[in-house]
Design a protein around this motif. Structure first.
Motif, PDB file in Angstrom:
ATOM      1  N   UNK A 166     -11.773 -23.349  27.211  1.00 28.16           N
ATOM      2  CA  UNK A 166     -13.069 -23.746  27.110  1.00 28.16           C
ATOM      3  C   UNK A 166     -14.118 -22.568  27.928  1.00 28.16           C
ATOM      4  N   UNK A 167     -13.286 -21.921  28.822  1.00 28.15           N
ATOM      5  CA  UNK A 167     -14.000 -20.676  29.427  1.00 28.15           C
ATOM      6  C   UNK A 167     -14.252 -19.551  28.519  1.00 28.15           C
ATOM      7  N   UNK A 168     -13.089 -19.470  27.532  1.00 26.08           N
ATOM      8  CA  UNK A 168     -13.285 -18.390  26.662  1.00 26.08           C
ATOM      9  C   UNK A 168     -14.463 -18.798  25.706  1.00 26.08           C
ATOM     10  N   UNK A 169     -14.879 -19.887  25.249  1.00 27.14           N
ATOM     11  CA  UNK A 169     -15.979 -20.173  24.548  1.00 27.14           C
ATOM     12  C   UNK A 169     -17.105 -20.062  24.981  1.00 27.14           C
ATOM     13  N   UNK A 170     -17.287 -20.424  26.357  1.00 28.28           N
ATOM     14  CA  UNK A 170     -18.448 -20.277  27.141  1.00 28.28           C
ATOM     15  C   UNK A 170     -18.892 -18.564  27.331  1.00 28.28           C
ATOM     16  N   UNK A 171     -17.828 -18.030  27.551  1.00 22.77           N
ATOM     17  CA  UNK A 171     -17.977 -16.435  27.913  1.00 22.77           C
ATOM     18  C   UNK A 171     -18.657 -15.968  26.297  1.00 22.77           C
ATOM     19  N   UNK A 214     -20.365 -26.540  23.317  1.00 22.15           N
ATOM     20  CA  UNK A 214     -18.971 -26.637  24.248  1.00 22.15           C
ATOM     21  C   UNK A 214     -19.194 -28.007  24.741  1.00 22.15           C
ATOM     22  N   UNK A 215     -18.672 -29.149  24.329  1.00 20.14           N
ATOM     23  CA  UNK A 215     -19.220 -30.572  24.631  1.00 20.14           C
ATOM     24  C   UNK A 215     -18.641 -30.792  26.151  1.00 20.14           C
ATOM     25  N   UNK A 216     -17.692 -29.992  26.743  1.00 13.71           N
ATOM     26  CA  UNK A 216     -17.039 -30.062  27.725  1.00 13.71           C
ATOM     27  C   UNK A 216     -17.813 -29.670  28.916  1.00 13.71           C
ATOM     28  N   UNK A 217     -18.973 -29.225  28.546  1.00 14.59           N
ATOM     29  CA  UNK A 217     -20.112 -28.650  29.562  1.00 14.59           C
ATOM     30  C   UNK A 217     -21.077 -29.482  29.892  1.00 14.59           C
TER      31      UNK A 217
END
Length: 190
Positions: free
Chosen positions: A115-120, A180-183
Motif C-alpha cells: 500500500x505504501x509503495x502504491x501511495x509513493x 488506493x482504497x485503503x486510504x
C-alpha cells in the motif's frame, strides 16, 4: 546567466529558475539559518536577512520572505546571491548527508508495504510534478494501516501556503482515496 522568477500561490514565496540543474536527486528544505549552513547557497540567502526558508528542487529553488519584507527590495539581492553561487562553482551542499530528505518511512508488513509503495508511486508520478510547478513539494511521511491515514510533509512554496489545505484535501486526498482504497484521510505533518 539568466534566472527566471515565477510567483507561487503562496505570496510569501518566489520561485527562481536558474536554467540549470539545482539538486541532482530529490529536494531539500532549509527552515532555519542553522540548517542553511549545510549549503553555501542557502547560507548566503539567509544572510541577506528577511529570508525565512529556502527550498531546492531539481531545477528550481524557492525563497520564503519574512512577514515585513517586500519582494521589490529582496528580489535583486536574492538573484545576485544565486548568480554568484552558480558562477563560483561551489557545491550546492557541503556534504552528502546534508542531502537527506524527510521520508520517515517506517517498517511495514508485506501487505502494508505494498500500500505504501502504491501511495509513493502516485505521489512521485502524479502529485509531486504538479506541485513542483508551483515551487513546492509533498513528501510521504508515514501511513497508519489501522486508520488508513496518510501523513504528508509539505515543503517549499506549499509550506505555509494559504491554499495548501485545499490542495491536500481536495486534490491529494481525493486522488489517493480513488487509487488506493485503503486510504481514508490525508493529514499534514509539520
Amino acid at each position: 546567466m539568466f534566472i527566471q522568477t515565477e510567483t507561487t500561490p503562496n505570496p510569501d514565496v518566489l520561485k527562481f529558475l536558474p536554467g540549470r540543474e539545482v539538486l541532482v536527486d530529490g529536494a531539500r528544505e532549509f527552515r532555519t539559518p542553522e540548517e542553511g549552513e549545510a549549503s553555501p547557497l542557502a547560507d548566503a540567502l539567509f544572510r541577506l536577512g528577511d529570508v525565512t526558508r529556502v527550498f531546492f528542487g531539481p531545477d528550481f529553488l524557492t525563497v520564503t520572505k519574512g512577514e515585513d519584507a517586500q519582494w521589490p527590495h529582496l528580489k535583486a539581492p536574492i538573484l545576485a546571491a544565486i548568480m554568484d553561487h552558480f558562477t563560483s562553482g561551489r557545491p550546492l551542499l557541503l556534504s552528502e548527508e546534508a542531502a537527506g530528505g524527510h521520508d520517515e518511512d517506517g517498517v511495514y508488513d508485506d501487505e502494508t508495504a505494498q500500500i505504501v509503495s502504491e501511495i509513493k508511486e502516485l505521489l512521485d508520478t502524479r502529485i509531486r510534478p504538479a506541485v513542483a510547478q508551483d515551487g513546492g513539494d509533498i513528501v510521504f511521511s508515514r501511513f497508519e494501516p489501522a486508520t488508513g491515514v496518510v501523513w504528508l510533509h509539505m515543503r517549499g512554496a506549499c509550506s505555509g501556503c494559504p491554499s495548501s489545505a485545499a490542495t491536500l484535501k481536495s486534490g491529494v486526498e481525493n486522488m489517493l482515496k480513488h487509487y488506493v482504497p485503503e486510504v481514508t484521510r490525508v493529514e499534514q505533518t509539520l
